[in-house]
Design a protein around this motif. Structure first.
Motif, PDB file in Angstrom:
ATOM      1  N   THR A 124     149.276-107.914  72.878  1.00  0.00           N
ATOM      2  CA  THR A 124     148.897-109.383  72.815  1.00  0.00           C
ATOM      3  C   THR A 124     148.219-109.439  73.824  1.00  0.00           C
ATOM      4  N   GLN A 125     148.614-108.684  75.078  1.00  0.00           N
ATOM      5  CA  GLN A 125     147.813-108.990  76.228  1.00  0.00           C
ATOM      6  C   GLN A 125     146.355-108.606  76.230  1.00  0.00           C
ATOM      7  N   ILE A 126     146.120-107.600  75.465  1.00  0.00           N
ATOM      8  CA  ILE A 126     144.778-107.022  75.226  1.00  0.00           C
ATOM      9  C   ILE A 126     144.260-107.630  74.095  1.00  0.00           C
ATOM     10  N   CYS A 127     144.806-107.983  72.894  1.00  0.00           N
ATOM     11  CA  CYS A 127     144.447-108.474  71.808  1.00  0.00           C
ATOM     12  C   CYS A 127     145.326-109.783  71.555  1.00  0.00           C
ATOM     13  N   PRO A 128     144.883-110.890  72.049  1.00  0.00           N
ATOM     14  CA  PRO A 128     145.599-112.169  71.806  1.00  0.00           C
ATOM     15  C   PRO A 128     145.868-112.574  70.316  1.00  0.00           C
ATOM     16  N   ILE A 148     146.414-111.099  63.126  1.00  0.00           N
ATOM     17  CA  ILE A 148     145.622-110.033  62.583  1.00  0.00           C
ATOM     18  C   ILE A 148     146.668-109.009  61.832  1.00  0.00           C
ATOM     19  N   LYS A 149     147.700-108.995  62.223  1.00  0.00           N
ATOM     20  CA  LYS A 149     148.891-108.029  61.687  1.00  0.00           C
ATOM     21  C   LYS A 149     149.275-108.897  60.483  1.00  0.00           C
ATOM     22  N   ARG A 150     149.213-110.156  60.504  1.00  0.00           N
ATOM     23  CA  ARG A 150     149.838-110.992  59.276  1.00  0.00           C
ATOM     24  C   ARG A 150     148.889-110.967  58.108  1.00  0.00           C
ATOM     25  N   HIS A 151     147.479-111.053  58.520  1.00  0.00           N
ATOM     26  CA  HIS A 151     146.496-111.132  57.534  1.00  0.00           C
ATOM     27  C   HIS A 151     146.144-109.541  57.008  1.00  0.00           C
ATOM     28  N   MET A 152     146.324-108.716  57.849  1.00  0.00           N
ATOM     29  CA  MET A 152     146.406-107.186  57.325  1.00  0.00           C
ATOM     30  C   MET A 152     147.139-106.639  56.185  1.00  0.00           C
ATOM     31  N   ARG A 153     148.257-107.630  55.888  1.00  0.00           N
ATOM     32  CA  ARG A 153     149.185-106.876  54.960  1.00  0.00           C
ATOM     33  C   ARG A 153     148.379-107.317  53.575  1.00  0.00           C
ATOM     34  N   GLU A 154     147.354-107.989  53.671  1.00  0.00           N
ATOM     35  CA  GLU A 154     146.453-108.330  52.280  1.00  0.00           C
ATOM     36  C   GLU A 154     145.524-107.138  52.195  1.00  0.00           C
ATOM     37  N   TYR A 155     145.439-106.235  53.068  1.00  0.00           N
ATOM     38  CA  TYR A 155     144.431-105.156  52.867  1.00  0.00           C
ATOM     39  C   TYR A 155     145.333-103.865  52.583  1.00  0.00           C
ATOM     40  N   ARG A 156     144.681-103.152  51.726  1.00  0.00           N
ATOM     41  CA  ARG A 156     145.389-101.723  51.452  1.00  0.00           C
ATOM     42  C   ARG A 156     144.091-100.889  51.146  1.00  0.00           C
ATOM     43  N   PRO A 157     144.498 -99.524  51.454  1.00  0.00           N
ATOM     44  CA  PRO A 157     143.480 -98.496  51.309  1.00  0.00           C
ATOM     45  C   PRO A 157     143.498 -98.004  49.765  1.00  0.00           C
ATOM     46  N   ILE A 158     142.561 -98.795  48.986  1.00  0.00           N
ATOM     47  CA  ILE A 158     142.690 -98.660  47.364  1.00  0.00           C
ATOM     48  C   ILE A 158     141.793 -97.643  46.722  1.00  0.00           C
ATOM     49  N   ILE A 159     140.914 -97.073  47.656  1.00  0.00           N
ATOM     50  CA  ILE A 159     140.000 -96.084  47.083  1.00  0.00           C
ATOM     51  C   ILE A 159     140.813 -94.910  46.933  1.00  0.00           C
ATOM     52  N   GLY A 160     141.110 -94.099  45.656  1.00  0.00           N
ATOM     53  CA  GLY A 160     141.734 -93.002  45.462  1.00  0.00           C
ATOM     54  C   GLY A 160     143.122 -93.480  45.355  1.00  0.00           C
TER      55      GLY A 160
END
Length: 236
Positions: free
Chosen positions: A214-218, A223-235
């Motif tokens: 969080t020091q380098i990426c406040p 982002i971690k919370r929102h990324m749960r909605e993304y999944r690698p679905i190709i394949g």
């Protein structure tokens, strides 16, 4: 019942279906992975399309939960640099695939159809190569820049197909990135890079790790919370 079919790059084909029974917009994904928006007859198709585009992450999650592979279509955008091009060739020619700097060329015979499993599989293999190529081309300079800015040191970078992670870092500071990462927005890609670089100093997810990240990426926790909605679905 009136139907219009559209294509959305991130999810593939979507059916917009007007029915007399519909009183509002309704989005669904069936067991076979077919995406459908039901809408009242008086509602413009453009409204239904905007509704689907506004729920892309939900649709991606539903497709991933069903283990459904994406259906690849003509001119579909892949990653950051490529588009899919299906090309019909004579029966005596080889039905092959080729990846250039910007194009994923998939050839098929007159007795085949773009949507057939064999052609889709041919396209998917080429798409994998394109995503790996993009990852190997675009990620290393970005990692180097971020590492120099924040004082990280790493040993190597490689691109692989990972099932459940966007990246990894081992005890020797070797970084591995899931080549499906090229399907993420750049803000999230940079988060993954910073996450793995932080592991070169803290090979755990304890308080010290999150404090450094969080020091380098406040915005890391958001982002971690929102990324749960993304999944690698190709394949799948």
């Amino acid at each position: 019942m009136a139907t219009k079919t559209i294509t959305i790059d991130e999810i593939g084909t979507v059916s917009l279906v007007k029915t007399t029974a519909s009183r509002s917009l309704r989005l669904s994904v069936n067991a076979s992975g077919k995406v459908r928006v039901s809408l009242p007859y008086w509602t413009p198709y453009a409204v239904a399309e905007a509704f689907a585009r506004g729920h892309i992450r939900w649709i991606q999650k539903e497709l991933a939960d069903r283990g459904t592979k994406r259906h690849y279509v003509q001119d579909q955008k892949i990653g950051k640099l490529h588009h899919v091009t299906f090309q019909k060739v004579p029966s005596e020619s080889l039905a092959t695939s080729r990846v250039t700097a910007t194009k994923i060329l998939v050839k098929y015979h007159p007795n085949e159809d773009i949507s057939s499993p064999v052609v889709q599989q041919r396209a998917e293999k080429a798409i994998y190569r394109a995503l790996r190529k993009e990852t190997e081309q675009l990620i290393p300079p970005r990692v180097l820049a971020i590492a120099k800015t924040h004082g990280f040191h790493y040993t190597s970078i490689s691109a692989k197909q990972l099932k459940r992670r966007w990246g990894s870092c081992d005890s020797h500071h070797n970084l591995v990135f899931n080549f499906f990462i090229m399907e993420l927005p750049w803000e999230y890609i940079d988060y993954v890079i910073m996450h793995e670089l932080t592991h070169t100093e803290h090979l755990h997810h304890g308080a010290a790790f999150w404090e450094r990240l969080t020091q380098i990426c406040p915005a890391a926790l958001d982002i971690k919370r929102h990324m749960r909605e993304y999944r690698p679905i190709i394949g799948g």
